[in-house]
Design an enzyme around this catalytic site. Sequence first.
Site, short mmCIF file in Angstrom:
data_model
loop_
_atom_site.label_atom_id
_atom_site.label_comp_id
_atom_site.label_asym_id
_atom_site.label_seq_id
_atom_site.Cartn_x
_atom_site.Cartn_y
_atom_site.Cartn_z
N SER A 1 -11.11 -4.95 0.81
CA SER A 1 -11.76 -3.86 1.55
C SER A 1 -12.61 -3.04 0.59
O SER A 1 -12.11 -2.58 -0.43
CB SER A 1 -10.68 -2.97 2.17
N ASN B 1 0.80 -1.22 0.00
CA ASN B 1 0.00 0.00 0.00
C ASN B 1 0.83 1.27 0.00
O ASN B 1 0.35 2.32 -0.37
CB ASN B 1 -0.95 0.01 1.21
N CYS C 1 -2.55 5.35 7.95
CA CYS C 1 -2.39 5.11 9.39
C CYS C 1 -1.20 5.88 9.93
O CYS C 1 -1.19 6.31 11.07
CB CYS C 1 -2.16 3.63 9.67
N1 PLP Z 1 -4.51 -3.88 4.12
C1 PLP Z 1 -4.00 -2.94 3.32
C2 PLP Z 1 -2.88 -3.29 2.39
C3 PLP Z 1 -4.48 -1.64 3.36
O1 PLP Z 1 -3.95 -0.71 2.57
C4 PLP Z 1 -5.54 -1.34 4.26
C5 PLP Z 1 -6.05 0.03 4.39
O2 PLP Z 1 -5.33 0.99 4.25
C6 PLP Z 1 -6.06 -2.37 5.06
C7 PLP Z 1 -5.51 -3.63 4.97
C8 PLP Z 1 -7.17 -2.13 6.04
O3 PLP Z 1 -8.41 -2.04 5.37
P1 PLP Z 1 -9.68 -1.34 6.11
O4 PLP Z 1 -9.41 0.13 6.12
O5 PLP Z 1 -10.84 -1.72 5.25
O6 PLP Z 1 -9.79 -1.94 7.46
#
Ligand code: PLP
Length: 377
Positions: free
Chosen positions: A197, A149, A322
């Site tokens: 998601s 991400n 985050c």
């Molecule tokens: N995994 C990855 C790679 C992400 O980029 C994100 C969100 O930024 C998540 C998990 C978490 O998803 P959610 O915001 O739907 O809980």
Amino acid sequence: MVYLDNAATTPVNPVALRAAWPWLTEEFGNPSSTHELGQRASDALEDARARIATWLDCRASEVVFTSGGTESDNLAITGLALANPRGRHIISAQTEHEAVLETIDYLERIHEFEVTWLPVDRTGAIAESDFLTALREDTTLVSLMLANNEIGTVHPIARFAELAHQVGAAFHTDAVQAAGWLDTRISTLGVDALALSGHKLGAPKGSGVAYLRGRLAVEPLLHGGGQESGRRSGTENVAWAVALATAIEALPNFAEEQPRVAELRDEFTAEVLKSVPGASLTGHPIERHPGIASFCLEGISGEAVLLELERRGVLVSSGSACAAGSNEPSHVLMACGFDEELAQTAVRFSFSHQTSHEELQQAAAALSQAVAAVSSI
Ligand code: PLP
């Protein structure tokens, strides 16, 4: 406004919202109720499940509705690890999202699993030799993301899943950022679990799916009425399930989308590298997400650049949403071997399927001006 923070979240596709509306209003039944109102909700839920299964190329019974990527990662990892007592060893990588890192950390602290955190190289790639060395007879689960991400690096998940299966380990992939951009069909990836998601692909926040291979036992996280075939108790959010299926079906075909957007990304990258002194691209030069371009800007504060970009109408983030607002350097860049100072200069541009060449030109020009403004302070 030029919104280039789609890896943080996407706007809800109006088509998905319209499809959800009846299930929030007159069709408010509980899908577990036996009367007709409830049965219509149940039919809508099962229809959404079947449509998502078609898109993922799996069985409808393998699709579990959740509240999003975090829950899907938690359910797959904890659920598989606790239900399959063949071993107590887990493999993952240092560059995973917090939803994976913290879940595995919990299994290590509370349930005494042993964890191998695979290292990555400067581009965020995992060496196959490191993966083979880490695999053990007692490896019960491997969790590796499809596309990162923050830096966009794509791992060869089909190959890693095949190797994991040779020792009998289950394989989970976090495909939250990859969905709609890369091939996420289960038949291609060969994984046992996958997380999606909704809010990263045009559905509302709080919607998501965990794909869980039928023959594998899964210990649920949520206990109660036994909905979702006992894997996720709690009355299902029918409207969000319908919205998610509709948003997913509205995504472009990845096989056409990938080269088209990769070309835009490469033009944008070339423009940034030419016009912004000290800029360097992070992530893998080739095996990367088509819609993510992240840069380090030597000697410049990433957070200050974000503010200058926003003043120029361009919305981006420094890495993961985050980490935004915190002074912590990105754990992904640190794992790639960047020093703390350079890791704090990161700026990530993440595209939507509608992002245009003109918007990217505007963003590149704004970045060049923003860096000049920050340098002159
Ligand atoms: N995994 C990855 C790679 C992400 O980029 C994100 C969100 O930024 C998540 C998990 C978490 O998803 P959610 O915001 O739907 O809980």
